[in-house]
Design an enzyme around this catalytic site. Structure first.
Site, PDB file in Angstrom:
ATOM      1  CG  HIS A  12      -1.825   1.181   1.288  1.00  0.00           C
ATOM      2  ND1 HIS A  12      -3.114   1.185   0.810  1.00  0.00           N
ATOM      3  CD2 HIS A  12      -1.612   2.428   1.759  1.00  0.00           C
ATOM      4  CE1 HIS A  12      -3.650   2.382   0.986  1.00  0.00           C
ATOM      5  NE2 HIS A  12      -2.757   3.152   1.569  1.00  0.00           N
ATOM      6  CD  GLU A  13       1.298   3.302   3.727  1.00  0.00           C
ATOM      7  OE1 GLU A  13       1.246   4.371   3.089  1.00  0.00           O
ATOM      8  OE2 GLU A  13       0.346   2.904   4.440  1.00  0.00           O
TER       9      GLU A  13
ATOM     10  CG  HIS B 163       0.209   6.152  -0.916  1.00  0.00           C
ATOM     11  ND1 HIS B 163      -0.884   6.802  -1.451  1.00  0.00           N
ATOM     12  CD2 HIS B 163      -0.234   5.590   0.240  1.00  0.00           C
ATOM     13  CE1 HIS B 163      -1.939   6.636  -0.649  1.00  0.00           C
ATOM     14  NE2 HIS B 163      -1.571   5.890   0.387  1.00  0.00           N
TER      15      HIS B 163
ATOM     16  CD  GLU C 274      -4.781   6.789   1.317  1.00  0.00           C
ATOM     17  OE1 GLU C 274      -4.519   5.591   1.089  1.00  0.00           O
ATOM     18  OE2 GLU C 274      -3.953   7.585   1.807  1.00  0.00           O
TER      19      GLU C 274
ATOM     20  CG  ASP D  43      -8.107  12.662  11.582  1.00  0.00           C
ATOM     21  OD1 ASP D  43      -7.731  11.757  10.823  1.00  0.00           O
ATOM     22  OD2 ASP D  43      -8.106  12.574  12.824  1.00  0.00           O
TER      23      ASP D  43
END
Ligand code: BES
Ligand code: ZN
Length: 633
Positions: free
Chosen positions: A314-315, A318, A337, A392
Site C-alpha cells: 500500500h505505502e 503511493h 487512497e 480527519d
C-alpha cells in the site's frame, strides 16, 4: 433550432457519455489551507531546527523561497498551528535580510491560524524564526519507556492531513509542491531521519542534513529522531529501526525489493531513487505513512510470517498514486487512497498471487460495508461534503475501498490491457502534479471510456451517492468460502456437550473436532473470526482452548478476537485486552475496541479505566479520536 442541437450533439467527440453534472467538472478549492486566499506561492523550504526532548519543542527557522519575486508589495499567506513566531525577515537575494510585519490570525479549531506576512516588492525570500508548541498535533514525543530499547527518547512526525502546520509554518495544502533542504540538531547519541535524500553512513553526531529535489506537498514532510539503525533489504531498499527490532523487521520486509520491481513492471519506473521503511514504536497512530523515500510503519505488521505486508504494498503504491499524482484537495482524497488500494492489490497479486489479493479485497469490502453503515451520510460519497472541517473527521475506509471498487469496475468493463494502459497514462500525464476529481473525469472519459461509451458506469452516481453502487464488483474468495463452511459445521455441532453434564448447544461443540485451521493464513483467521456468530463465554472458552487466540502474537487476529471477546463478555481475555490497548496506539486497531466497549455500562467503565492508563502513551490524533468515543475531555 432542432437540427442545430442535433448537429451539435453529433459533433460531440466520441468520448462524450451521459452528461456529468457541471459541479463535478469544476476543480474544487482547497479550503483547508490559507494559500487559497491568494498571494504568492512558496516553492522551496530551507528548514533548520533544534530538537529539544526536555521541553518537547522544536526551535529554529523556516526559510521560504517564493515561486516568483513579487512585482508589488503583497501578503504571503501561510498556515500555522500553535506556533510561536518570534521574528519574520525577508530578503531579495537570500543574503541581506530585513524585518517584515506579520500577523497571526485565528481561523478555526480545525484549521489553526493563518500567518500573514507583508512582503516587499522584489523580496523573494521569507524567513520565520519560531518554535513549536509543546502539544503540536503533528509530533509525538516518546519517553524511553515507550520505545523498544527503553533507553532513549524518540520523536516522530505525522503531517497528513493538515498537521504539517503544527511544526513548520507552510502553505499546508496538497496542491502546493515544494522542494526542501533541512538541518536537524539533536542529542548526539540519537539519529535524525527525514523522508528525503541524505547520507545513510553519516556519523551519529547530532547534526544531520537532508534535501529533496522533487517537489512534494507539505503533508509529505516527515522526520524522526531516535536510536535508529539501518539494514539493507536490496539494492535500493532497506529498513531503519531501533536496534532490537532491526533483524525481525528486515526478515518480515524481505520481499520489499520484489514489490518495487513488480510495481515498476505494472506502472513504470519508481521515481524516487531509494525505497526504505522506518519501523516506529507501537504508538504510531497509523498502519503506514507514505513519506517520500521512507515509509513510516507500525510495528504491528511484524507478525513473523510476512502475512501483514500488504501495508508495504500500500505505502509503496503511493509512490505512484499520491506522491507522484497527488489529490489537489482533501475532498479528492479518494484519488490518493482509492487508486492506492487498487494498486496495492495488483502488487499483492503479482508478488503473492491472486488468492492473497482476493482475500484482501473481500476483507476490504467487509470494512467498506461496515463504514457505510457507520459514517455520517455526509461522509459516505467518494466526493464527500467536508466543508472546512478537519479532514480527519471524515476519515474512513470509504475513499479507500469504494475508490478501489470504482477502478476495478472500470478494469472489468474495459479489460485489463486497456485499463492498465489508461492507468499508466494517468500517472505519466500527471507526474509531480496535483489533481482534482474533475481531472480524473476528463482524463478517464477521453482516454478510456471513449473506447466503448456504452460500457461506462454512472460516474456521477459513483462519486456522489452515499451507497455502494449496485454495479460495484463483488470480490470473492474461494478460500474464505471454505472457512465459512467450517464455521457452519461447527455452529451446527455434532450433538455432543462441551462439558459433561451440560446440554449440547448448537455452538457448544468442541471446535477442534469440527474446525481444521491447518494452513490458514492471517486473512483466513480474520475471516473466520468475522464469520462467527456472536457467542456466549463458554464456546468462546472452547475456541480459546483449542486455538490459543487470546495469546496470539498477530495484532490483526488479536483485534478480531478481542472484538468478539468484548461482545461475548469473555472475561479471561480482559488482561490481554488491557495490554493490547495500552501497548498499541494504532487507531485502526484500538478505536473499534473502545467503540465496542462503550456499548454496555460495564464495558464503558472498563474502557475508561484502561484509557486512563493508555492515553498518555497515545499520539495526539489517537487521543482525539478516543476522547470522542469515550465522551471525555
Ligand atoms: N496516507 C495514509 C495514512 C493517512 C491518511 C494518514 C490520512 C493521515 C490522514 C496511508 O497510506 C494509509 O492509508 N495507511 C493505512 C494502511 C493501509 C494498509 C490501508 C493505515 O494506516 O491504516
Ligand atoms: Zn494510503
Amino acid at each position: 433550432m432542432r437540427t442545430l442541437a442535433l448537429l451539435a450533439a453529433l459533433a460531440l467527440p466520441a468520448a462524450a457519455q451521459a452528461p456529468l453534472p457541471e459541479a463535478l467538472l469544476r476543480p474544487g478549492v482547497d479550503v483547508h489551507s490559507a494559500a487559497h486566499r491568494g498571494g504568492p506561492t512558496v516553492k522551496h523550504l530551507d528548514l533548520d531546527l533544534k530538537v529539544d526532548f526536555a521541553t518537547h519543542r522544536l526551535g529554529g527557522s523556516a526559510t521560504w523561497a517564493l515561486a516568483a519575486a513579487p512585482k508589488a508589495p503583497t501578503i504571503l499567506n501561510l498556515d500555522g498551528r500553535d506556533l510561536e513566531i518570534q521574528t519574520v525577515t525577508t530578503s531579495r537575494d537570500g543574503k541581506a535580510w530585513r524585518r517584515a510585519a506579520f500577523q497571526v490570525v485565528p481561523v478555526s479549531k480545525a484549521l489553526g491560524q493563518r500567518i500573514e506576512v507583508k512582503v516587499a516588492k522584489g523580496h523573494r525570500h521569507v524567513r520565520l524564526a519560531y518554535r513549536t508548541s509543546d502539544h503540536a498535533g503533528g509530533l509525538q514525543w516518546l519517553e524511553p519507556a515507550q520505545t523498544a530499547g527503553k533507553r532513549h527518547p524518540f520523536l516522530f512526525t505525522q503531517a497528513q492531513a493538515i498537521q504539517a502546520r503544527s511544526f513548520v509554518p507552510c502553505q499546508d495544502g496538497p496542491s502546493v509542491r515544494i522542494t526542501f533542504t533541512a538541518r536537524f540538531r539533536t542529542p548526539k547519541e540519537l539519529r535524525a531521519l527525514m523522508a528525503a535524500d541524505f547520507d545513510r553512513h553519516a556519523p551519529r553526531n547530532g547534526d544531520y542534513r537532508f534535501h529533496l529535489d522533487q517537489p512534494v506537498p507539505s503533508y509529505l514532510l516527515a522526520f524522526a529522531v531516535g536510536d535508529l539503525e539501518f539494514q539493507s533489504l536490496g539494492t535500493r531498499t532497506g529498513v531503519w529501526a531501533e536496534p532490537s527490532m532491526l533483524a525481525k523487521s528486515a526478515k518480515e520486509l524481505e520481499d520489499t525489493e520484489a514489490m518495487v520491481k513488480a510495481t515498476e513492471a505494472l506502472y513504470g519506473p519508481y521515481a524516487w531513487g531509494r525505497y526504505d521503511l522506518l519501523m516506529l514504536p507501537p504508538s504510531f497512530p497509523f498502519g503506514g505513512m507514505e513519506n517520500p523515500k521512507l515509509t513510516f510503519a507500525t510495528p504491528t505488521i511484524l507478525a513473523g510470517d510476512k502475512s501483514l505486508v500488504s501495508l508495504v504494498a500500500h505505502e509503496l503504491a503511493h509512490s505512484w498514486s499520491g506522491n507522484l499524482v497527488t489529490n489537489a484537495t482533501w475532498r479528492d482524497f479518494w484519488l490518493n487512497e482509492g487508486f492506492t488500494t487498487y494498486v496495492e492489490r495488483r502488487i499483492l497479486e503479482a508478488v503473492y498471487g491472486r488468492k492473497m489479493a482476493e482475500m484482501e479485497a473481500v476483507l476490504g469490502a467487509q470494512d467498506l460495508r461496515g463504514d457505510v453503515a457507520k459514517m455520517a451520510p455526509l461522509h459516505r460519497p467518494l466526493l464527500p461534503d467536508m466543508g472546512e472541517d478537519d479532514p480527519d473527521d471524515a476519515y474512513s475506509r470509504i475513499p479507500y475501498e469504494k475508490g478501489a471498487l470504482l477502478l476495478r469496475r472500470l478494469e472489468e468493463a474495459y479489460g485489463r490491457p486497456a485499463f492498465d494502459a489508461w492507468l499508466n497514462r494517468w500517472f505519466q500525464d500527471h507526474a509531480l502534479r496535483s489533481v482534482h476529481t474533475a481531472d480524473f473525469l476528463t482524463h478517464v472519459r477521453k482516454h478510456l471510456l471513449s473506447q466503448a461509451p456504452e460500457k461506462a458506469p454512472d460516474l456521477a452516481a459513483w462519486l456522489t451517492e452515499g451507497t455502494i453502487p449496485a454495479d460495484a464488483p463483488r470480490p470473492e474468495s474461494p478460500a474464505f468460502a471454505a472457512v465459512e463452511a467450517q464455521v457452519q459445521r461447527w455452529s451446527k455441532g455434532d450433538g455432543q456437550p462441551l462439558e459433561p453434564g451440560q446440554p449440547a448447544g448448537y455452538d457448544m461443540d468442541s471446535p477442534k473436532r469440527l474446525i481444521d485451521p491447518t494452513g490458514w493464513s492471517t486473512q483466513e483467521w480474520m475471516h473466520f473470526l468475522r464469520a462467527l456468530p456472536d457467542l456466549q463465554p463458554t464456546p468462546m472458552a472452547a475456541l480459546d482452548k483449542a486455538f490459543h487466540l487470546t495469546d496470539t502474537g498477530n495484532a490483526e487476529i488479536a483485534h478480531e478476537w478481542l472484538l468478539k471477546c468484548i461482545r461475548a463478555g469473555y472475561e479471561p481475555a480482559w488482561p490481554r485486552l488491557e495490554r493490547y490497548l495500552v501497548e498499541i496506539g494504532r487507531r485502526k486497531l484500538i478505536v473499534p475496541l473502545y467503540r465496542e466497549l462503550v456499548k454496555t455500562p460495564e464495558g464503558l467503565a472498563r474502557a475508561k479505566a484502561i484509557y486512563a492508563k493508555a492515553r498518555p502513551g497515545y499520539h495526539p490524533m489517537a487521543q482525539g479520536t478516543v476522547d470522542g468515543v469515550l465522551g471525555v475531555k
